[in-house]
Motif scaffolding. Sequence first.
Motif, PDB file in Angstrom:
ATOM      1  N   ARG A 173       0.828  -1.202   0.000  1.00 24.26           N
ATOM      2  CA  ARG A 173       0.000   0.000   0.000  1.00 24.26           C
ATOM      3  C   ARG A 173       0.871   1.264   0.000  1.00 24.26           C
ATOM      4  NH1 ARG A 173      -3.002  -3.254   3.657  1.00 24.26           N
ATOM      5  NH2 ARG A 173      -2.168  -2.158   5.486  1.00 24.26           N
ATOM      6  N   THR A 174       1.960   1.220   0.761  1.00 24.61           N
ATOM      7  CA  THR A 174       2.875   2.375   0.778  1.00 24.61           C
ATOM      8  C   THR A 174       3.494   2.593  -0.589  1.00 24.61           C
ATOM      9  OG1 THR A 174       3.362   1.986   3.120  1.00 24.61           O
ATOM     10  CG2 THR A 174       4.929   3.332   1.867  1.00 24.61           C
ATOM     11  N   LEU A 175       3.903   1.492  -1.238  1.00 20.36           N
ATOM     12  CA  LEU A 175       4.505   1.590  -2.567  1.00 20.36           C
ATOM     13  C   LEU A 175       3.523   2.196  -3.561  1.00 20.36           C
ATOM     14  CD1 LEU A 175       6.764   0.864  -4.605  1.00 20.36           C
ATOM     15  CD2 LEU A 175       5.668  -1.377  -4.844  1.00 20.36           C
ATOM     16  N   LEU A 176       2.270   1.773  -3.520  1.00 22.24           N
ATOM     17  CA  LEU A 176       1.266   2.303  -4.447  1.00 22.24           C
ATOM     18  C   LEU A 176       1.005   3.788  -4.188  1.00 22.24           C
ATOM     19  CD1 LEU A 176      -1.220  -0.710  -4.338  1.00 22.24           C
ATOM     20  CD2 LEU A 176       0.219  -0.045  -6.278  1.00 22.24           C
ATOM     21  N   GLN A 177       0.937   4.160  -2.915  1.00 20.15           N
ATOM     22  CA  GLN A 177       0.696   5.563  -2.592  1.00 20.15           C
ATOM     23  C   GLN A 177       1.848   6.451  -3.034  1.00 20.15           C
ATOM     24  OE1 GLN A 177      -0.008   5.097   1.592  1.00 20.15           O
ATOM     25  NE2 GLN A 177      -2.233   5.065   1.376  1.00 20.15           N
ATOM     26  N   GLU A 178       3.072   5.985  -2.823  1.00 18.98           N
ATOM     27  CA  GLU A 178       4.239   6.779  -3.207  1.00 18.98           C
ATOM     28  C   GLU A 178       4.322   6.970  -4.719  1.00 18.98           C
ATOM     29  OE1 GLU A 178       7.467   4.654  -1.514  1.00 18.98           O
ATOM     30  OE2 GLU A 178       7.249   5.562   0.478  1.00 18.98           O
ATOM     31  N   ASN A 179       3.737   6.045  -5.474  1.00 21.00           N
ATOM     32  CA  ASN A 179       3.769   6.139  -6.939  1.00 21.00           C
ATOM     33  C   ASN A 179       2.446   6.639  -7.504  1.00 21.00           C
ATOM     34  OD1 ASN A 179       6.433   4.773  -8.119  1.00 21.00           O
ATOM     35  ND2 ASN A 179       5.846   3.666  -6.254  1.00 21.00           N
ATOM     36  N   HIS A 180       1.607   7.204  -6.637  1.00 15.20           N
ATOM     37  CA  HIS A 180       0.363   7.851  -7.043  1.00 15.20           C
ATOM     38  C   HIS A 180      -0.599   6.888  -7.747  1.00 15.20           C
ATOM     39  CE1 HIS A 180       2.392  11.559  -5.964  1.00 15.20           C
ATOM     40  NE2 HIS A 180       3.391  11.231  -6.768  1.00 15.20           N
ATOM     41  N   ALA A 181      -0.583   5.628  -7.359  1.00 20.07           N
ATOM     42  CA  ALA A 181      -1.575   4.645  -7.825  1.00 20.07           C
ATOM     43  C   ALA A 181      -2.692   4.623  -6.791  1.00 20.07           C
ATOM     44  CB  ALA A 181      -0.937   3.269  -7.990  1.00 20.07           C
ATOM     45  N   HIS A 182      -3.660   5.493  -6.954  1.00 23.06           N
ATOM     46  CA  HIS A 182      -4.684   5.717  -5.934  1.00 23.06           C
ATOM     47  C   HIS A 182      -5.674   4.558  -5.894  1.00 23.06           C
ATOM     48  CE1 HIS A 182      -3.091   9.716  -5.463  1.00 23.06           C
ATOM     49  NE2 HIS A 182      -3.252   9.944  -6.756  1.00 23.06           N
ATOM     50  N   PHE A 183      -6.115   4.224  -4.698  1.00 25.61           N
ATOM     51  CA  PHE A 183      -7.022   3.093  -4.503  1.00 25.61           C
ATOM     52  C   PHE A 183      -8.020   3.410  -3.406  1.00 25.61           C
ATOM     53  CE2 PHE A 183      -3.107   2.427  -2.080  1.00 25.61           C
ATOM     54  CZ  PHE A 183      -3.588   2.299  -0.787  1.00 25.61           C
ATOM     55  N   GLN A 184      -9.053   2.564  -3.322  1.00 24.52           N
ATOM     56  CA  GLN A 184     -10.040   2.638  -2.258  1.00 24.52           C
ATOM     57  C   GLN A 184      -9.876   1.445  -1.332  1.00 24.52           C
ATOM     58  OE1 GLN A 184     -13.304   3.487  -5.482  1.00 24.52           O
ATOM     59  NE2 GLN A 184     -14.245   3.848  -3.487  1.00 24.52           N
ATOM     60  N   VAL A 185     -10.201   1.636  -0.061  1.00 25.76           N
ATOM     61  CA  VAL A 185     -10.200   0.544   0.919  1.00 25.76           C
ATOM     62  C   VAL A 185     -11.633   0.301   1.353  1.00 25.76           C
ATOM     63  CG1 VAL A 185      -7.865   1.019   1.731  1.00 25.76           C
ATOM     64  CG2 VAL A 185      -9.800   2.168   2.802  1.00 25.76           C
ATOM     65  N   PRO A 186     -11.945  -0.891   1.874  1.00 20.34           N
ATOM     66  CA  PRO A 186     -13.330  -1.184   2.269  1.00 20.34           C
ATOM     67  C   PRO A 186     -13.803  -0.271   3.393  1.00 20.34           C
ATOM     68  CG  PRO A 186     -12.001  -3.179   2.172  1.00 20.34           C
ATOM     69  CD  PRO A 186     -11.056  -2.028   2.072  1.00 20.34           C
ATOM     70  N   LEU A 187     -15.102   0.002   3.385  1.00 23.48           N
ATOM     71  CA  LEU A 187     -15.701   0.752   4.477  1.00 23.48           C
ATOM     72  C   LEU A 187     -15.838  -0.138   5.692  1.00 23.48           C
ATOM     73  CD1 LEU A 187     -18.592   2.613   2.618  1.00 23.48           C
ATOM     74  CD2 LEU A 187     -16.414   3.572   3.353  1.00 23.48           C
ATOM     75  N   ALA A 188     -15.618   0.430   6.878  1.00 21.19           N
ATOM     76  CA  ALA A 188     -15.845  -0.321   8.115  1.00 21.19           C
ATOM     77  C   ALA A 188     -17.330  -0.546   8.291  1.00 21.19           C
ATOM     78  CB  ALA A 188     -15.289   0.446   9.310  1.00 21.19           C
TER      79      ALA A 188
END
Length: 439
Positions: free
Chosen positions: A232-247
Amino acid sequence: MVAFSVEPLQVDVTPGARKVNTEEKLRHERQKVWEAEQAEKRLREVQLPQLSSFEDLAEDMTLHRSLRLTTVAASLQWLRRLPFALRRHGAPVAPEELPAVARAEVQEICQQSLPHLMTEPRRAVCWLSKIASFLTWYELEGPAPPPGQPTVLKEAFNEPEQKVREWDESYRSLWLLLRQGLLPSFCIESERFSVTVFGEGSDSWSGEALGTVKPSASEPMALIFPSTRELRTLLQENHAHFQVPLADPKSATSAPRLPGRGDASASVSESTLAELRELRRDGVKATSPSDVLLNDVSQTSALWFHGAWRVHALLDVLRHGLFAPPGHAAAPGTPAARLPRLVSPGSFVNASVKTAEVVKLTKLGNESIAEIRGCFFPQQLRRFLQLLPVSLAKFSCEFLEERRLGVNAFTKLKQHAIESVTCERVGNGPSCSWQFKIV
């Protein structure tokens, strides 16, 4: 009159006493974890999603590898006799497209194993052709290095250079073919996680996090499961934006969170872990902190990518990470032992066609049971089961692989999965009753 000593109270702070106190706290906290598990189990039993149609099969995003078909008063022998002329294609074949010899073979199998369909021979051949196409997929294994060799750099796989180039060409072709509308989906299966990309021809889903979504060639979508903190850190640092599940607010208020679930912290307090580490430094044989935590790895979660730019960024980051040298910022964690396996329900560059195999066929009384191994994408599985009532008045399908709870976090199933489905024809018409067992 009672006299009290003015001496200060002496408290035993020896390592042995501290160990007893810490272990007691540990047992108490483990009891709380067990109670949380029981509360969550009761909550799950009450709040299971309601599924009632064959279309609901699409809510389970699992890439199934093994299933068991059971039917009554009918034979499943025909599954073992699917003609090669049908199995070599990844799409249904019209009877007139088959050579006369191949068409005769298909009709002979239908006559022997499915005689009730031979009132209309052409439709019987079309039906069997569709069944074969939904049991077929395309696959390319990633190159594997010899034992003891480095496994990160492109040259380090120690495979013929052509093998690595072919894999890279196949990887890039999957995205291009999906964007052109020629592939409905594909999957990248690595040792640590899998990435499934959905395009034109994939099913639609509904869930609290996404609403109702329908992938297309112009608006593809992708799912990673499981993900690690490093990925997740790698994707964020490379601006590959994603969504995570809602609680889930209901489960959050009704049952304590467990370690490794969502964004909750571990139920074992940090102070207890610190005391255990101190005892072990003092030479006391206390429980290891890594054994205390129920999940001593980075929290895992499904990640969702919506839209062509985000999916392209994801695939680009992963491709560069696969060939990054050890310790490089682009490398997602520990180097893998091999390049990922590439699979798709449709043909792509350098891929081999595969067909599901009936590994076991038994008969118990009036029940016929077939165990099938293969690769079943969600849309293929739904259409395969949708066709079976044409020949089988009643059947059940059980999924045999280990459940991966969390892969459906973005659909109405959330943290659940479909364990089995039962179908029964209603009267003599085309309508059927579908029942689901959910875990």
